[in-house]
Design an enzyme around this catalytic site. Structure first.
Site, PDB file in Angstrom:
ATOM      1  N   ASP A   1      -4.967   1.375  -6.028  1.00  0.00           N
ATOM      2  CA  ASP A   1      -4.680   1.239  -4.603  1.00  0.00           C
ATOM      3  C   ASP A   1      -4.960  -0.205  -4.192  1.00  0.00           C
ATOM      4  O   ASP A   1      -5.460  -0.998  -4.985  1.00  0.00           O
ATOM      5  CB  ASP A   1      -5.546   2.216  -3.791  1.00  0.00           C
ATOM      6  CG  ASP A   1      -4.840   2.707  -2.522  1.00  0.00           C
ATOM      7  OD1 ASP A   1      -4.042   1.927  -1.952  1.00  0.00           O
ATOM      8  OD2 ASP A   1      -5.085   3.840  -2.108  1.00  0.00           O
TER       9      ASP A   1
ATOM     10  N   GLU B   1      -1.686  10.589   0.613  1.00  0.00           N
ATOM     11  CA  GLU B   1      -3.000   9.930   0.539  1.00  0.00           C
ATOM     12  C   GLU B   1      -3.411   9.412   1.905  1.00  0.00           C
ATOM     13  O   GLU B   1      -4.566   9.504   2.304  1.00  0.00           O
ATOM     14  CB  GLU B   1      -2.952   8.776  -0.482  1.00  0.00           C
ATOM     15  CG  GLU B   1      -4.314   8.197  -0.828  1.00  0.00           C
ATOM     16  CD  GLU B   1      -4.782   7.055   0.072  1.00  0.00           C
ATOM     17  OE1 GLU B   1      -5.943   6.648  -0.058  1.00  0.00           O
ATOM     18  OE2 GLU B   1      -3.989   6.574   0.915  1.00  0.00           O
TER      19      GLU B   1
ATOM     20  N   HIS C   1      -1.972  -2.460   5.993  1.00  0.00           N
ATOM     21  CA  HIS C   1      -1.268  -1.595   6.963  1.00  0.00           C
ATOM     22  C   HIS C   1      -0.469  -2.396   7.999  1.00  0.00           C
ATOM     23  O   HIS C   1       0.051  -1.816   8.951  1.00  0.00           O
ATOM     24  CB  HIS C   1      -2.226  -0.618   7.677  1.00  0.00           C
ATOM     25  CG  HIS C   1      -2.632   0.530   6.789  1.00  0.00           C
ATOM     26  ND1 HIS C   1      -3.203   1.679   7.267  1.00  0.00           N
ATOM     27  CD2 HIS C   1      -2.530   0.705   5.453  1.00  0.00           C
ATOM     28  CE1 HIS C   1      -3.448   2.500   6.259  1.00  0.00           C
ATOM     29  NE2 HIS C   1      -3.057   1.919   5.150  1.00  0.00           N
TER      30      HIS C   1
ATOM     31  N   ASP D   1       0.851  -1.189   0.000  1.00  0.00           N
ATOM     32  CA  ASP D   1       0.000   0.000   0.000  1.00  0.00           C
ATOM     33  C   ASP D   1       0.880   1.230   0.000  1.00  0.00           C
ATOM     34  O   ASP D   1       1.423   1.594   1.027  1.00  0.00           O
ATOM     35  CB  ASP D   1      -0.904  -0.045   1.232  1.00  0.00           C
ATOM     36  CG  ASP D   1      -1.856   1.125   1.336  1.00  0.00           C
ATOM     37  OD1 ASP D   1      -1.898   1.940   0.410  1.00  0.00           O
ATOM     38  OD2 ASP D   1      -2.556   1.216   2.357  1.00  0.00           O
TER      39      ASP D   1
END
Lengths: 346, 334
Positions: free
Chosen positions: B217, B194, B303, B164
């Site tokens: 994305d 972003e 993440h 990411d």
């Protein structure tokens, strides 16, 4: 012009939030006859213009949002049940045991179902992912009918008349305000004006607001009147949170709306004896007017509310007289501000 | 995977993306007509379209990654931090971190590890003996992130960070390399910030004012252990975005990409992401608006230090993007 009939016709065209383009042609066909020019602009917005015929005339924009609340298909289960998520934010109490329409290649009727409360003893509001739409079709039949992830779903659109000139039905929000804008233009039909009047039906007000700023950027208006429904009082609500039903449109006082425009609207209502009331939304109007201060370097904007009971349900209820008076107030303001032979603008 | 790996290993926390931009500029130079940077650090690579009255197509992938910023040093020499973007604290706890200048440290929760996750409970230990020593090596406002790495699991599966969104950048770079004839005026925009509110894409899309926009994305998937239900799985192809929590994508453009994928026999799936936004929204509402959607790479454990993807989906996104660039969008019906 039969305003209530036009409202019915407008409400019968599905224009779900983010999927307004599906109904665009029908809405254009319906409203174009009342204007000099109509076109699409911005992100799925429709613009209808009544021209004054003068060059470089100022433009006043009447904004009502075209989009409607609904659901969106997130998955097709093997047993043919559809899982859904929210498109905008419907009143959760209406989500189960209701009738819906799935807008695939053709429209499919569906009912929303949940595990029987007699078994679960569950009294909580339904959550997305914990209730389903049942169409009676198998997964293969649904796929063949064009149902996919992302297919929009809308509520039942039936309408009925109640006592005292009140009407109920889904999607009064905000198609009634589009009709209020139309009424204003109809009332101004034979009046000499020094401005072009643009009625914008904007997209995505109920979701991400992509329509209003992009559509308005295509117009570059001098003033904006945002018309949206306002929470009407019902026996169990508090006066400070709501406006009164049947007592005319509200004019919103807020940091996001223009002082002069707001004052003028209230004064003109008094002078012309059009019933109107003040609504106080100090911080945010919760409408498209909220993004106006950041639009095109700032455009003077007022927010006019049409009182509506039971908002975001399938029985949204309004008074016909409130609808007419909202149209009258808009027309009276435009005539005062941009009327022929000068107007207040000079 | 080579391009992707190279991009993943470069440091670029939100607001400090210039190293990533340098790397991408180097890769893109042979394939585009001009390369510029704007005030927010966006890298804008322009390729003129061959079609008559070519439409403006903006492609956007963000260069930034989540991380930490130094807010101070405590008496014992531990570094206090604040978060940049949505940190996955379970994953961050006890990870190795790297500062912009290459300095290494470990990020640890204070006291015993409990479920009280926030950046104020986390410190970075760089192995300094005193406050003075730490202050010599680190300043308030320095940026750090957990150490980047890429692992091949088996078959088509890869894990590491930050997929990411270096994978979005890599898709755009590869599409620029692989497209045969660019019909549309293409703006390959590598955006900044972003992860802290789509800030770079706002100014870039204002400047470009595109007719069509496509973001790149990562997205979630419904096939992780006890994952929230989602009709997206790893290995089922490029995910064409219908909606996320910042945007409802243009219906016509979504249909067009879906049909293009079928025509070119590129695996694709439709995506609704219920939590999370993307650069798509900035591009949709720039100026008078554009027809916008996104291609997403289904990803597990977003993440975390071990985001997991399938190479098949990555390749499918590249193929579909190259096919899109070769289509004259001015001649299509939407």
């Amino acid at each position: 012009m039969d305003y209530m009939k036009i409202l019915d016709e407008l409400r019968s065209v599905p224009t779900l939030s983010g999927f307004e383009d599906r109904g665009a042609e029908d809405v254009l066909k319906l409203l174009s006859p009342y204007f000099d020019e109509s076109r699409r602009a911005g992100v799925n917005c429709l613009l209808f213009t009544k021209k004054c015929g003068k060059e470089n005339a100022p433009k006043i924009l009447i904004d009502a949002h075209l989009d409607e609340l609904g659901l969106i298909v997130t998955d097709l289960k093997d047993d043919g049940l559809l899982t859904v998520s929210s498109l905008g934010g419907m009143d959760k109490r209406t989500l189960t045991a209701s009738v819906f329409t799935v807008h695939a290649a053709k429209d499919l009727r569906a009912v929303s179902v949940k595990k029987p409360y007699l078994i679960t003893k569950d009294k909580k509001l339904p959550k997305y992912g914990e209730f389903w739409l049942f169409t009676g079709l198998s997964k293969t039949e649904l796929t063949d009918a064009g149902v996919r992830v992302g297919t929009p779903v809308s509520c039942q659109r039936s309408t009925e008349k109640l006592g005292e000139g009140q009407y109920y039905g889904a999607y009064m929000d905000d198609k009634s305000c589009a009709v209020a804008g139309l009424i204003a233009v109809d009332l101004l039909r034979d009046k000499p004006l020094e401005c072009d009047v643009v009625l914008m039906l904007s997209s995505q007000e109920e979701s991400f607001g992509a329509g209003f700023p992009t559509g308005a950027a295509a117009v570059c208006p001098d003033e904006i009147l945002v018309v949206d429904v306002d929470l009407g009082s019902t026996p169990e609500t508090d006066d400070k949170d709501t406006v009164k039903m049947g007592e005319g449109p509200s004019v919103t006082v807020s940091v996001q709306t223009d002082r002069r425009l707001t004052k003028d609207l209230l004064r003109i209502a008094r002078e012309k004896e059009i019933p109107a009331q003040t609504a106080l939304c100090v911080k945010s109007t919760g409408t498209n007017a909220s993004s106006s201060p950041f639009l095109l370097g700032g455009v003077p904007t007022a927010c006019i509310g049409l009182p509506l009971k039971y908002m975001h349900t399938t029985v949204e209820t309004l008074y016909e007289k409130d609808l007419i008076n909202t149209g009258k107030l808009i027309a009276a303001y435009i005539e005062y501000r941009f009327g022929g032979k000068g107007g207040a603008q000079q | 995977m080579k391009i992707l790996k190279e991009l993943m290993l470069v440091h670029g926390v939100s607001g400090r993306e210039s190293r990533v931009a340098d790397k991408i500029a180097e890769m893109m130079t042979p394939y585009v007509d001009s390369i510029t940077r704007d005030a927010l650090g966006n890298l804008i690579c322009y390729k003129k379209g061959s079609a008559k009255n070519a439409k403006k197509l903006m492609l956007a992938g963000h260069m930034d990654e989540i991380g930490f910023i130094v807010t101070g040093v405590d008496d014992k020499g531990y570094i206090r931090v604040s978060s940049i973007g949505g940190i996955h604290y379970v994953s961050a706890a006890y990870s190795a971190v790297r500062f912009e200048n290459g300095l290494r440290g470990v990020i640890v929760p204070e006291g015993d590890f409990n479920n009280n996750f926030s950046s104020s409970k986390f410190v970075i230990d760089i192995g300094a003996k005193s406050k003075k020593e730490t202050e010599r090596r680190v300043k308030v406002g320095d940026f750090a992130s957990t150490v980047s790495h890429v692992e091949h699991l088996s078959g088509e599966y890869w894990a590491g960070r930050p997929f990411d969104d270096r994978i979005g950048c890599a898709i755009m770079v590869r599409a620029a390399m692989e497209m045969k004839d660019c019909k549309n005026d293409a703006y390959f925009v590598f955006t900044t910030q972003e992860e802290v509110g789509c800030r770079g894409s706002k100014t870039a899309s204002f400047a470009v004012a595109p007719d069509f926009s496509l973001a790149f994305d990562v997205t979630g998937s419904g096939d992780g252990p006890k994952a929230s239900p989602m009709a997206v799985s790893l290995g089922k192809g490029a995910a064409i975005k219908v909606k996320d929590s910042s945007v409802i994508c243009d219906g016509g453009f979504v249909r067009f990409l879906d049909e293009l994928a079928k025509e070119k026999k590129i695996p694709a799936q439709l995506e609704i992401l219920e939590g999370g936004g993307t650069d798509t929204c900035s591009m949709q509402t720039a100026g008078c608006g554009s027809r916008a959607t996104a291609l997403s790479v289904p990803t597990r454990y977003i993440h975390s230090n071990n985001e997991t993807i399938s190479k098949k989906d990555y390749d499918a996104c590249v193929a579909l993007t190259a096919a899109l660039l070769e289509r004259d969008l001015g001649k299509e019906r939407f």
